[in-house]
Design a protein around this motif. Structure first.
Motif, PDB file in Angstrom:
ATOM      1  N   LEU A   1       0.156   2.485  -9.714  1.00  0.00           N
ATOM      2  CA  LEU A   1      -1.266   2.249  -9.973  1.00  0.00           C
ATOM      3  C   LEU A   1      -1.901   3.490 -10.598  1.00  0.00           C
ATOM      4  O   LEU A   1      -2.671   3.414 -11.558  1.00  0.00           O
ATOM      5  CB  LEU A   1      -1.991   1.954  -8.656  1.00  0.00           C
ATOM      6  CG  LEU A   1      -2.139   0.509  -8.241  1.00  0.00           C
ATOM      7  CD1 LEU A   1      -2.858   0.444  -6.909  1.00  0.00           C
ATOM      8  CD2 LEU A   1      -2.917  -0.262  -9.298  1.00  0.00           C
ATOM      9  N   TRP A   2      -1.561   4.630 -10.025  1.00  0.00           N
ATOM     10  CA  TRP A   2      -2.148   5.895 -10.458  1.00  0.00           C
ATOM     11  C   TRP A   2      -1.763   6.214 -11.908  1.00  0.00           C
ATOM     12  O   TRP A   2      -2.576   6.682 -12.691  1.00  0.00           O
ATOM     13  CB  TRP A   2      -1.689   6.994  -9.509  1.00  0.00           C
ATOM     14  CG  TRP A   2      -2.195   8.357  -9.844  1.00  0.00           C
ATOM     15  CD1 TRP A   2      -3.456   8.844  -9.639  1.00  0.00           C
ATOM     16  CD2 TRP A   2      -1.459   9.409 -10.461  1.00  0.00           C
ATOM     17  NE1 TRP A   2      -3.551  10.121 -10.084  1.00  0.00           N
ATOM     18  CE2 TRP A   2      -2.344  10.508 -10.598  1.00  0.00           C
ATOM     19  CE3 TRP A   2      -0.136   9.539 -10.914  1.00  0.00           C
ATOM     20  CZ2 TRP A   2      -1.945  11.718 -11.162  1.00  0.00           C
ATOM     21  CZ3 TRP A   2       0.263  10.732 -11.470  1.00  0.00           C
ATOM     22  CH2 TRP A   2      -0.633  11.819 -11.591  1.00  0.00           C
TER      23      TRP A   2
ATOM     24  N   THR B   1       0.832  -1.198   0.000  1.00  0.00           N
ATOM     25  CA  THR B   1       0.000   0.000   0.000  1.00  0.00           C
ATOM     26  C   THR B   1       0.870   1.253   0.000  1.00  0.00           C
ATOM     27  O   THR B   1       0.388   2.349   0.293  1.00  0.00           O
ATOM     28  CB  THR B   1      -0.893   0.020   1.252  1.00  0.00           C
ATOM     29  OG1 THR B   1      -0.037  -0.125   2.396  1.00  0.00           O
ATOM     30  CG2 THR B   1      -1.905  -1.089   1.233  1.00  0.00           C
TER      31      THR B   1
ATOM     32  N   ASN C   1      -1.875  -2.705 -12.944  1.00  0.00           N
ATOM     33  CA  ASN C   1      -3.286  -2.615 -12.575  1.00  0.00           C
ATOM     34  C   ASN C   1      -3.623  -3.249 -11.236  1.00  0.00           C
ATOM     35  O   ASN C   1      -4.775  -3.337 -10.858  1.00  0.00           O
ATOM     36  CB  ASN C   1      -4.180  -3.159 -13.693  1.00  0.00           C
ATOM     37  CG  ASN C   1      -3.622  -4.439 -14.252  1.00  0.00           C
ATOM     38  OD1 ASN C   1      -2.935  -5.178 -13.537  1.00  0.00           O
ATOM     39  ND2 ASN C   1      -3.893  -4.709 -15.523  1.00  0.00           N
ATOM     40  N   GLN C   2      -2.609  -3.698 -10.500  1.00  0.00           N
ATOM     41  CA  GLN C   2      -2.868  -4.075  -9.113  1.00  0.00           C
ATOM     42  C   GLN C   2      -1.644  -3.773  -8.273  1.00  0.00           C
ATOM     43  O   GLN C   2      -0.528  -3.693  -8.799  1.00  0.00           O
ATOM     44  CB  GLN C   2      -3.242  -5.547  -9.014  1.00  0.00           C
ATOM     45  CG  GLN C   2      -2.157  -6.487  -9.478  1.00  0.00           C
ATOM     46  CD  GLN C   2      -2.668  -7.896  -9.535  1.00  0.00           C
ATOM     47  OE1 GLN C   2      -3.721  -8.151 -10.104  1.00  0.00           O
ATOM     48  NE2 GLN C   2      -1.944  -8.821  -8.946  1.00  0.00           N
ATOM     49  N   PRO C   3      -1.850  -3.550  -6.961  1.00  0.00           N
ATOM     50  CA  PRO C   3      -0.727  -3.142  -6.101  1.00  0.00           C
ATOM     51  C   PRO C   3       0.409  -4.163  -6.133  1.00  0.00           C
ATOM     52  O   PRO C   3       0.162  -5.366  -6.250  1.00  0.00           O
ATOM     53  CB  PRO C   3      -1.342  -3.067  -4.708  1.00  0.00           C
ATOM     54  CG  PRO C   3      -2.801  -3.189  -4.868  1.00  0.00           C
ATOM     55  CD  PRO C   3      -3.104  -3.696  -6.226  1.00  0.00           C
TER      56      PRO C   3
ATOM     57  N   SER D   1       4.077   1.816  -5.051  1.00  0.00           N
ATOM     58  CA  SER D   1       3.011   0.993  -5.598  1.00  0.00           C
ATOM     59  C   SER D   1       1.796   1.847  -5.969  1.00  0.00           C
ATOM     60  O   SER D   1       1.226   1.698  -7.060  1.00  0.00           O
ATOM     61  CB  SER D   1       2.649  -0.081  -4.574  1.00  0.00           C
ATOM     62  OG  SER D   1       1.531  -0.791  -4.961  1.00  0.00           O
ATOM     63  N   SER D   2       1.384   2.763  -5.081  1.00  0.00           N
ATOM     64  CA  SER D   2       0.236   3.631  -5.359  1.00  0.00           C
ATOM     65  C   SER D   2       0.497   4.497  -6.583  1.00  0.00           C
ATOM     66  O   SER D   2      -0.380   4.710  -7.412  1.00  0.00           O
ATOM     67  CB  SER D   2      -0.063   4.558  -4.182  1.00  0.00           C
ATOM     68  OG  SER D   2      -0.083   3.864  -2.989  1.00  0.00           O
TER      69      SER D   2
END
Lengths: 288, 286
Positions: A137-138, A129, A143-145, A133-134
């Motif tokens: 994703l952004w 999280t 497309n996943q953490p 990783s964020s």
């Protein structure tokens, strides 16, 4: 009369030193070795023997961990040298007088921040999280953490990060004392950049290199926080085994044997390093 | 011309590397510090707005660090231990500096190596060896004399001893380096002017050493404050801050209050490091 005073003051100066080294270094280490040679044969019954060391040899997990710790520490030391040397060279030789002090200070300040906080920072950046990783994703790159923690690469990066300043600081102070004319002379005599580096700069910086490598290697092999926090439960660092024997299993005899093995192992590596480079402890580590 | 532009490209690449390195150096510290101000229960993105609750919040779940009793007591114990260790190690370090710079005795080189040795012993091993010795003495006293020696059980006293055992090497080296630069003529002048040996020490030599002693004291304090490996084995019920924080990080899910502590410590140690450099710098200009 005069010489009596001299003798008395020498004794007075020697006393604190002797107390410190004997009571806190020599006797405790001898005690550790003696404890490691005690075998438990029945509850509260002990015998002299090498049982704890034989257990170590018979259990592959133990010596694998020691070998893993040792080889990863050497890798970390090597990486710290390769990454840190250009930085130290820039600070000592290329940067202008004013920016040199500022850059050195920028290096020193993180050095004084606790390992714990630095490892905590990496956790916040790298966990599933976390920031990296964020961010990925952004941007839509994934497309996943992604979990960046709990693998060997992260442990090595984290360890290099923790110790690299102990490499840079001695390198800067050695390179600082080097006369620029020596480098110019090398170029004037027709050497290219690589030759000058290999034949002039590196030999001159050798005490600093060895000093940095010793300190970095010892700190890495003896580190506890970074491998555990970044590597998780299965980071298999040898200090973890020592902690496990001492605190979790309350098997002090075996823990002392492990401690002695770690000390012997690191001492041998340091001794070999000094031998191979022709340096001594007094002109490297003590010079910082 | 070609060489010049090649050099320019080379220097540009070099600088880019330098910048990348400093970003690498700063990233975790920035991350640890910044989330202290995030108005969220977790130290993670997204950013929920600015808050000072993690410093000054008075109620759960947003209990700020200045109201969190366990963190405060950790801070207090770290502080006490740090002061004790740095004072002791500066005193012994100064004595060691005089011993090795002024003294002449057989085996001096050997003893000098002994003095450096604690720096190359892993901290974990210093911790366990002192724990083993102290427990042996305490157990022996209990069995033979039926005497309970409380201070030899894990606790503040052992933590101080453990940290002192290697921090003294650091302070000794810092003060020794300064004493080596001392000009003997200054002492001789004072002696010729009729000062006693003790007066010379107090008014000439020690003031000369003062910047190094202050710097060594600060360094000793910082190293003590941040020490984890040695402390881990010697700690009793009075946990210093690093141990308290580690327990929270490893066992309980962390809230941004740990970031608040991190921010506080980054600023604090940064300021102390700056003072060390400034104190030491004075000497090179005079």
């Amino acid at each position: 009369m005069q010489s009596d005073i001299k003798k008395l003051s020498l004794i007075l100066l020697f006393a604190p030193f002797a107390l410190w080294i004997t009571l806190l270094i020599i006797i405790p280490h001898m005690g550790m070795v003696v404890l490691s040679l005690r075998e438990k044969v029945a509850p509260r019954v002990y015998e002299f023997g090498f049982g704890n060391y034989i257990d170590f040899i018979n259990e592959p997990i133990y010596w694998n961990t020691l070998l893993r710790t040792g080889s990863m520490s050497i890798l970390v030391t090597f990486l710290a040298l390769i990454i840190g040397f250009p930085i130290a060279y820039y600070i000592a030789k290329i940067a202008g007088k004013r920016s040199r002090g500022a850059l050195f200070l920028l290096c020193l300040i993180p050095l004084w921040v606790s390992d714990l906080i630095r490892a905590f920072g990496w956790i916040l950046l790298l966990r599933e999280t976390g920031v990296v990783s964020s961010f990925l994703l952004w941007t839509g790159a994934v497309n996943q953490p992604i979990e960046f923690l709990y693998n060997d690469v992260t442990v090595v990066v984290g360890l290099v990060y923790t110790v690299i300043l102990f490499m840079i600081v001695p390198l800067v102070s050695t390179l600082d004392g080097m006369d620029d004319a020596m480098i110019e002379a090398g170029y004037n005599l027709g050497g290219n950049g690589l030759t000058v580096l290999r034949r002039i700069i590196v030999p001159y910086a050798m005490p600093g290199i060895v000093s940095g490598c010793i300190v970095v290697f010892m700190l890495t092999a003896g580190s506890y926080l970074t491998p555990i926090l970044l590597g998780g439960k299965n980071s298999s660092w040898f200090t973890e085994q020592i902690y496990d024997q001492f605190i979790t299993r309350f098997n002090w005899e075996s823990g002392a044997a492990f401690g002695f093995l770690l000390l012997a192992f690191t001492s041998i590596v340091v001794w070999l390093g000094l031998r191979l480079t022709g340096q001594t402890l007094a002109n490297t580590v003590a010079k910082q | 011309m070609a060489i010049a532009s090649q050099n320019k490209a080379y220097l540009f690449g070099y600088r880019a590397y330098l910048v990348a390195f400093f970003v690498f150096l700063a990233a975790p510290l920035v991350a640890a510090g910044t989330f202290a101000f995030n108005d969220s229960l977790f130290p993670a993105l997204p950013w929920q707005g600015f808050t000072l609750d993690w410093f000054f919040g008075t109620t759960e779940p947003k209990l700020g660090m200045f109201y969190d009793r366990r963190l405060l007591s950790g801070l207090y114990y770290s502080f006490v231990i740090g002061i004790l260790v740095s004072t002791l190690s500066v005193v012994v370090g100064t004595s060691n500096a005089f011993l090795f710079v002024r003294g002449n005795f057989p085996g001096k080189n050997f003893f000098y190596i002994l003095m450096i040795l604690p720096l190359v012993i892993p901290g974990v091993i210093l911790g366990i060896s002192i724990l083993v010795l102290a427990s042996n003495i305490a157990n022996g006293a209990e069995d033979a004399l039926n005497l309970e020696i409380e201070f030899l059980r894990p606790g503040i006293f052992l933590v101080v001893l453990g940290q002192f055992s290697f921090i003294t090497t650091i302070t000794s080296l810092v003060i020794t380096a300064r004493l080596r630069k001392f000009d003997y003529a200054m002492e001789e002048a004072a002696l010729n002017l009729g000062a006693s040996r003790f007066q010379v020490l107090r008014t000439v030599t020690l003031p000369f050493l003062r910047p190094a002693m202050i710097a060594a004291g600060i360094v000793g304090f910082l190293v003590s404050f941040e020490n984890f490996n040695t402390t881990l084995f010697l700690v009793g019920s009075e946990s210093p801050l690093t141990i308290t924080m580690f327990d929270r990080m490893a066992k309980v899910g962390s809230t941004p209050v740990l970031n608040a502590v991190s921010f506080f410590l980054i600023i604090g140690s940064g300021a102390l490091a700056l003072i060390t450099v400034l104190v030491q710098r004075d000497k090179s200009s005079d």
